[in-house]
Every structure is written in C-alpha cells, then in structure tokens.
Motif scaffolding. Sequence first.
Motif, short mmCIF file in Angstrom:
data_model
loop_
_atom_site.label_atom_id
_atom_site.label_comp_id
_atom_site.label_asym_id
_atom_site.label_seq_id
_atom_site.Cartn_x
_atom_site.Cartn_y
_atom_site.Cartn_z
N ILE A 31 31.99 25.03 26.34
CA ILE A 31 33.31 25.40 25.79
C ILE A 31 33.56 26.86 25.76
CG2 ILE A 31 32.68 25.64 23.53
CD1 ILE A 31 35.87 23.88 23.80
N GLY A 32 32.18 27.65 26.04
CA GLY A 32 32.37 29.21 26.03
C GLY A 32 33.02 29.71 27.28
N LEU A 33 33.19 28.96 28.28
CA LEU A 33 33.99 29.26 29.33
C LEU A 33 35.47 29.49 28.91
CD1 LEU A 33 32.86 27.10 32.38
CD2 LEU A 33 32.46 29.46 31.91
N ALA A 34 35.78 28.85 27.96
CA ALA A 34 37.46 29.09 27.44
C ALA A 34 37.42 30.51 26.98
CB ALA A 34 37.55 28.34 26.21
N LEU A 86 38.09 32.69 30.17
CA LEU A 86 39.33 32.20 30.54
C LEU A 86 40.33 33.22 29.94
CD1 LEU A 86 41.02 30.58 32.77
CD2 LEU A 86 41.36 28.79 30.98
N TRP A 87 40.22 32.87 28.62
CA TRP A 87 41.07 33.89 27.48
C TRP A 87 41.24 35.40 27.91
CZ3 TRP A 87 39.86 37.78 24.03
CH2 TRP A 87 41.05 38.09 23.34
N LEU A 88 39.65 36.05 28.23
CA LEU A 88 39.81 37.24 28.38
C LEU A 88 40.28 37.73 29.89
CD1 LEU A 88 38.51 40.03 27.77
CD2 LEU A 88 36.23 39.43 29.00
N ALA A 89 40.27 36.63 30.73
CA ALA A 89 40.75 36.96 32.11
C ALA A 89 42.46 36.95 31.91
CB ALA A 89 40.57 35.93 33.23
N ILE A 127 46.52 24.92 31.61
CA ILE A 127 45.71 23.40 32.27
C ILE A 127 44.38 23.90 32.15
CG2 ILE A 127 45.61 22.52 34.33
CD1 ILE A 127 48.57 23.11 34.74
N GLY A 128 43.74 25.07 32.31
CA GLY A 128 42.42 25.45 32.33
C GLY A 128 41.94 25.26 31.13
N TYR A 129 42.54 25.57 30.02
CA TYR A 129 42.12 25.39 28.56
C TYR A 129 41.84 23.73 28.48
CZ TYR A 129 43.15 30.21 27.28
OH TYR A 129 43.11 31.56 27.40
#
Length: 156
Positions: free
Chosen positions: A119-122, A125-128, A95-97
């Motif tokens: 989009i860098g926040l994706a 989120l992936w790293l988390a 959902i976040g992606y």
Amino acid sequence: MSDPQAQPPGDSNYREPNFGQPGYGQQPAGGPNTTPVVAAPLSEADDRQWASLAHLGGILSFLPSLIIWLVFKDRGRFTNTEAKEALNFQITLLIGYVAINMISFILAIVTFGIGGLFIGLAWVLWLAGVVFSIMGFLKAKDGQNYRYPFALRLLQ
C-alpha cells in the motif's frame, strides 16, 4: 381567540390571501419558460486561468477538474482541452489507487499481513500526481498545452 386571517388593527396594507384565485401560484412573465441565456465566451486570460486551475485542482481529487470541465467546456477552447487532460489523468490515478488497494488487500491476506506493505505505493502515486499537476498548472498558466506522461485518454 382571534382569527389568524383577520386584519390586524391599524394595518391598512394587509391583504387577504388569494387562494384559489386565477393566477395564484403562477410564474410572473419572464419565468422558467423563457429562452435560456447563453454564457459569454471566456476571455483569453480567463481561459488560461480556468485551464490552469483544472490542473492544480488535481492535487485535491478529480472533482475540481470535472466541475471546471463541465462548467467551462463550451466557453473556452483551451479550458476544454486542459480540463479534459487533467480529468483523464485524475481518473487514471483513481484507477491506480483502487488497483493498489485491491492488490495490497489480497497480498495481505495471502502473506499474513506482509503484503500489506504494498500500500506504500499509493504514496508514490499521490506524489507523482501532485508533481505532474503542478507542472500542468505552470504550463497552462503560460498558455501552453500540457500532456501528462501517463494517462488513459477516456475523454477525447
């Protein structure tokens, strides 16, 4: 031209097909109408293993957690709990992606491309997701329940 159904020379084991004969195409005794076999419960070691793999599979996507939960939910209590937890977390990440991509797309249109940097926040989120999945794997491997710090509890 030879007849394809004719007996080959020297083949004494050849039998004519029994099309139309009673019983042709029927399942033998013990076919699909028998009672289904219930899978045995998981041992404690297997229960821990599948529970930990449900967390670790989150590095790939939500599918490993979903498959493990669907296959083993009735066979091991620990696997059921941990696979649901991992699946809830992976659905939350998904959902976040989607939200990040939609917001980034809209901002990119409004700001003529500058908002696309959102989009860098994706990647964050992936790293988390990777870090928390590994932490869940390590806890479940030791037989401890792991609760992700943020997850929508969609499956109870």
